[in-house]
Enzyme design. Structure first.
Site, mmCIF file in Angstrom:
data_model
loop_
_atom_site.group_PDB
_atom_site.id
_atom_site.type_symbol
_atom_site.label_atom_id
_atom_site.label_comp_id
_atom_site.label_asym_id
_atom_site.label_seq_id
_atom_site.Cartn_x
_atom_site.Cartn_y
_atom_site.Cartn_z
ATOM 1 N N TYR A 105 58.958 -59.883 -35.588
ATOM 2 C CA TYR A 105 60.422 -60.021 -35.446
ATOM 3 C C TYR A 105 61.016 -60.689 -36.678
ATOM 4 C CZ TYR A 105 64.774 -62.452 -34.258
ATOM 5 O OH TYR A 105 66.050 -62.959 -34.298
ATOM 6 N N THR A 128 68.578 -65.132 -38.803
ATOM 7 C CA THR A 128 67.947 -66.206 -38.020
ATOM 8 C C THR A 128 67.169 -67.165 -38.915
ATOM 9 O OG1 THR A 128 66.140 -66.590 -36.447
ATOM 10 C CG2 THR A 128 66.078 -64.519 -37.611
ATOM 11 N N ASP A 129 67.000 -68.386 -38.429
ATOM 12 C CA ASP A 129 66.181 -69.358 -39.165
ATOM 13 C C ASP A 129 64.705 -68.955 -39.210
ATOM 14 O OD1 ASP A 129 65.578 -69.844 -36.485
ATOM 15 O OD2 ASP A 129 65.913 -72.009 -36.572
ATOM 16 N N GLU A 130 64.307 -68.032 -38.318
ATOM 17 C CA GLU A 130 62.880 -67.679 -38.248
ATOM 18 C C GLU A 130 62.386 -66.985 -39.524
ATOM 19 O OE1 GLU A 130 61.408 -66.313 -34.496
ATOM 20 O OE2 GLU A 130 63.116 -67.144 -33.440
ATOM 21 N N LYS A 152 63.635 -59.277 -39.606
ATOM 22 C CA LYS A 152 64.920 -59.903 -39.934
ATOM 23 C C LYS A 152 64.962 -60.293 -41.416
ATOM 24 C CE LYS A 152 67.929 -60.771 -37.547
ATOM 25 N NZ LYS A 152 69.114 -59.972 -37.102
HETATM 26 P P1 NAD Z 1 70.212 -59.547 -27.741
HETATM 27 O O1 NAD Z 1 68.840 -58.953 -27.666
HETATM 28 O O2 NAD Z 1 70.755 -60.268 -26.557
HETATM 29 O O3 NAD Z 1 71.263 -58.406 -28.106
HETATM 30 C C1 NAD Z 1 70.997 -57.381 -29.016
HETATM 31 C C2 NAD Z 1 72.015 -56.275 -28.812
HETATM 32 O O4 NAD Z 1 71.767 -55.260 -29.800
HETATM 33 C C3 NAD Z 1 71.905 -55.598 -27.448
HETATM 34 O O5 NAD Z 1 73.185 -55.400 -26.905
HETATM 35 C C4 NAD Z 1 71.237 -54.259 -27.763
HETATM 36 O O6 NAD Z 1 71.587 -53.211 -26.847
HETATM 37 C C5 NAD Z 1 71.770 -53.976 -29.158
HETATM 38 N N1 NAD Z 1 70.903 -53.079 -29.929
HETATM 39 C C6 NAD Z 1 69.558 -53.161 -30.100
HETATM 40 N N2 NAD Z 1 69.112 -52.140 -30.862
HETATM 41 C C7 NAD Z 1 70.214 -51.415 -31.193
HETATM 42 C C8 NAD Z 1 70.416 -50.246 -31.975
HETATM 43 N N3 NAD Z 1 69.379 -49.607 -32.567
HETATM 44 N N4 NAD Z 1 71.665 -49.769 -32.125
HETATM 45 C C9 NAD Z 1 72.724 -50.390 -31.525
HETATM 46 N N5 NAD Z 1 72.590 -51.490 -30.764
HETATM 47 C C10 NAD Z 1 71.351 -51.995 -30.605
HETATM 48 O O7 NAD Z 1 70.181 -60.469 -29.024
HETATM 49 P P2 NAD Z 1 70.980 -61.813 -29.319
HETATM 50 O O8 NAD Z 1 70.179 -62.966 -28.876
HETATM 51 O O9 NAD Z 1 72.384 -61.664 -28.864
HETATM 52 O O10 NAD Z 1 70.937 -61.813 -30.928
HETATM 53 C C11 NAD Z 1 71.970 -61.182 -31.691
HETATM 54 C C12 NAD Z 1 71.668 -61.378 -33.161
HETATM 55 O O11 NAD Z 1 71.569 -62.769 -33.462
HETATM 56 C C13 NAD Z 1 70.334 -60.762 -33.590
HETATM 57 O O12 NAD Z 1 70.520 -60.170 -34.853
HETATM 58 C C14 NAD Z 1 69.395 -61.955 -33.684
HETATM 59 O O13 NAD Z 1 68.385 -61.725 -34.640
HETATM 60 C C15 NAD Z 1 70.350 -63.044 -34.117
HETATM 61 N N6 NAD Z 1 69.966 -64.421 -33.727
HETATM 62 C C16 NAD Z 1 69.661 -64.698 -32.428
HETATM 63 C C17 NAD Z 1 69.352 -66.017 -32.079
HETATM 64 C C18 NAD Z 1 69.033 -66.385 -30.652
HETATM 65 O O14 NAD Z 1 68.613 -67.521 -30.404
HETATM 66 N N7 NAD Z 1 69.233 -65.523 -29.677
HETATM 67 C C19 NAD Z 1 69.322 -67.018 -33.063
HETATM 68 C C20 NAD Z 1 69.629 -66.689 -34.380
HETATM 69 C C21 NAD Z 1 69.964 -65.376 -34.690
#
Ligand code: NAD
Length: 340
Positions: free
Chosen positions: A149, A125-127, A153
């Site tokens: 968080y 993530t950009d964060e 990351k």
């Molecule tokens: P989300 O919270 O919707 O989904 C996370 C998934 O991971 C869920 O299905 C959860 O059950 C699973 N999970 C959590 N802990 C786990 C574990 N210990 N073992 C197995 N599965 C596990 O998150 P998201 O928004 O879909 O984000 C997905 C990725 O993208 C993350 O790594 C996040 O940091 C990154 N990201 C998200 C955004 C955003 O805006 N949402 C932006 C940039 C990057």
């Protein structure tokens, strides 16, 4: 090609898997997918087809080294989405963030190395860069995460870097800006606002709402991840920036308009501790090296996202009910606000 996708039942991971299975990425139409997901409060099995010929679903934890080592062999690639992903929850209790995001990433990369997995994308993530007053981050910007968080990351990014530098693992890191789109958990800013407005309830805005985020549709993010998987260079980091930089007040105003509400629906709540002012990515590298550009304009994407939530109340009502009824996660009452 056989791909292990962690976190494939979450918001972004499930979009990636659905698109892969429907042949949405040219050249990868026959790919077989194994999803490994713990189904935490944010994972939802219903985000994926219940059965599909090229999909295997494994309910499990990425920190479970025995399971991960057993599962990994036979896969050509790993796309690692699984994470604890909500800043507000990391402020309330950070332990699970460091366990899943840092330790879990190490467990996966260790197993990938042992099994000879050829290609890994670590989704970040950009964060991790912190907050930037003006200009935009390039990939060489120092890491300065401000929330637990973001720190977890950043830690996972360093694990990925070390596995490349020390062991030669073919891993690339993507760092994307804020995503929006269908199937996003209702704790996050855009779906919280949409679903509250659809229910005729107020929407909570942190502080003065000046915080600027860069928004990208989930479909564009997943296209970027697949481009990185198939054409990215080992050990490289790719910023995935959307270009739609908007203050939270502007997001609120647009959502009020799309949902037929007015400013009286907005309530101001105490600001989030350590709230980053502004995120902005320089996305030149991925555009030049991989030819990726976003395809969905923010106005169009936001309109379609509102329409999706309007058309799928059963999905988000179940998500909201789970958060308030079964106690699997911290309740986010309307007074507490939601950030992005
Ligand atoms: P989300 O919270 O919707 O989904 C996370 C998934 O991971 C869920 O299905 C959860 O059950 C699973 N999970 C959590 N802990 C786990 C574990 N210990 N073992 C197995 N599965 C596990 O998150 P998201 O928004 O879909 O984000 C997905 C990725 O993208 C993350 O790594 C996040 O940091 C990154 N990201 C998200 C955004 C955003 O805006 N949402 C932006 C940039 C990057």
């Amino acid at each position: 090609m056989r791909i292990l996708v962690t976190g494939g039942a979450g918001f972004i991971g499930s979009h990636y898997v659905r698109t892969l299975l429907s042949g949405g990425y040219p050249g990868s139409e026959g790919a077989r997918v194994t999803v490994l997901d713990k189904l935490t409060y944010s994972g939802n099995r219903d985000n994926l087809p219940s059965t599909a010929p090229r999909l295997e679903f494994v309910h499990g934890d990425i920190c479970d080294a025995a399971l991960v080592r057993e599962l990994m062999p036979g896969h050509d690639a790993l796309v690692h989405f699984a994470a604890e992903s909500h800043v507000d929850r990391s402020i309330d209790a950070a332990g699970e963030f460091f366990r899943t995001n840092v330790v879990g990433t190490e467990v996966l990369l260790d197993a990938a190395l042992r099994s000879g997995v050829e290609r890994v994308v670590h989704v970040s993530t950009d964060e991790v860069y912190g907050s930037i007053a003006s200009g935009s981050w390039t990939e060489v910007w120092p890491l300065a995460p401000n929330s637990p968080y973001a720190a977890s990351k950043a830690g996972s990014d360093l694990v990925a870097r070390s596995y490349h530098r020390t062991h030669g693992l073919d891993v690339s890191i993507s760092r994307c800006s804020n995503n929006y789109g269908p199937y996003q958990h209702t704790e996050k800013l855009i779906p919280l606002f949409i679903t509250n407005l659809l229910e005729g309830r107020p929407v909570p805005l942190y502080g003065d709402g000046h915080n600027v985020r860069e928004w990208l549709h989930v479909d564009d993010h997943c296209r970027a991840i697949h481009a990185i998987l198939t054409r990215g260079r080992p050990g490289e980091i790719y910023n995935v920036g959307g270009g739609a930089e908007l203050p939270n007040t502007e997001i609120a105003t647009r959502l009020l308009g799309l949902c037929g509400a007015d400013e009286s629906a907005v309530i101001r709540v105490a600001d989030r501790p350590g709230h980053d002012d502004r995120y902005s990515l320089d996305g030149t590298k991925i555009r030049r090296q991989l030819g990726w550009v976003p395809q969905i304009g923010f106005e169009e994407g936001l309109r379609e996202t509102v329409a999706w939530y309007r058309d799928n109340p059963a999905w988000w009502k179940a998500v909201k009910r789970a958060d308030t009824v079964d106690g699997t996660g911290a309740v986010v009452p309307v007074e507490e606000g939601a950030g992005a």
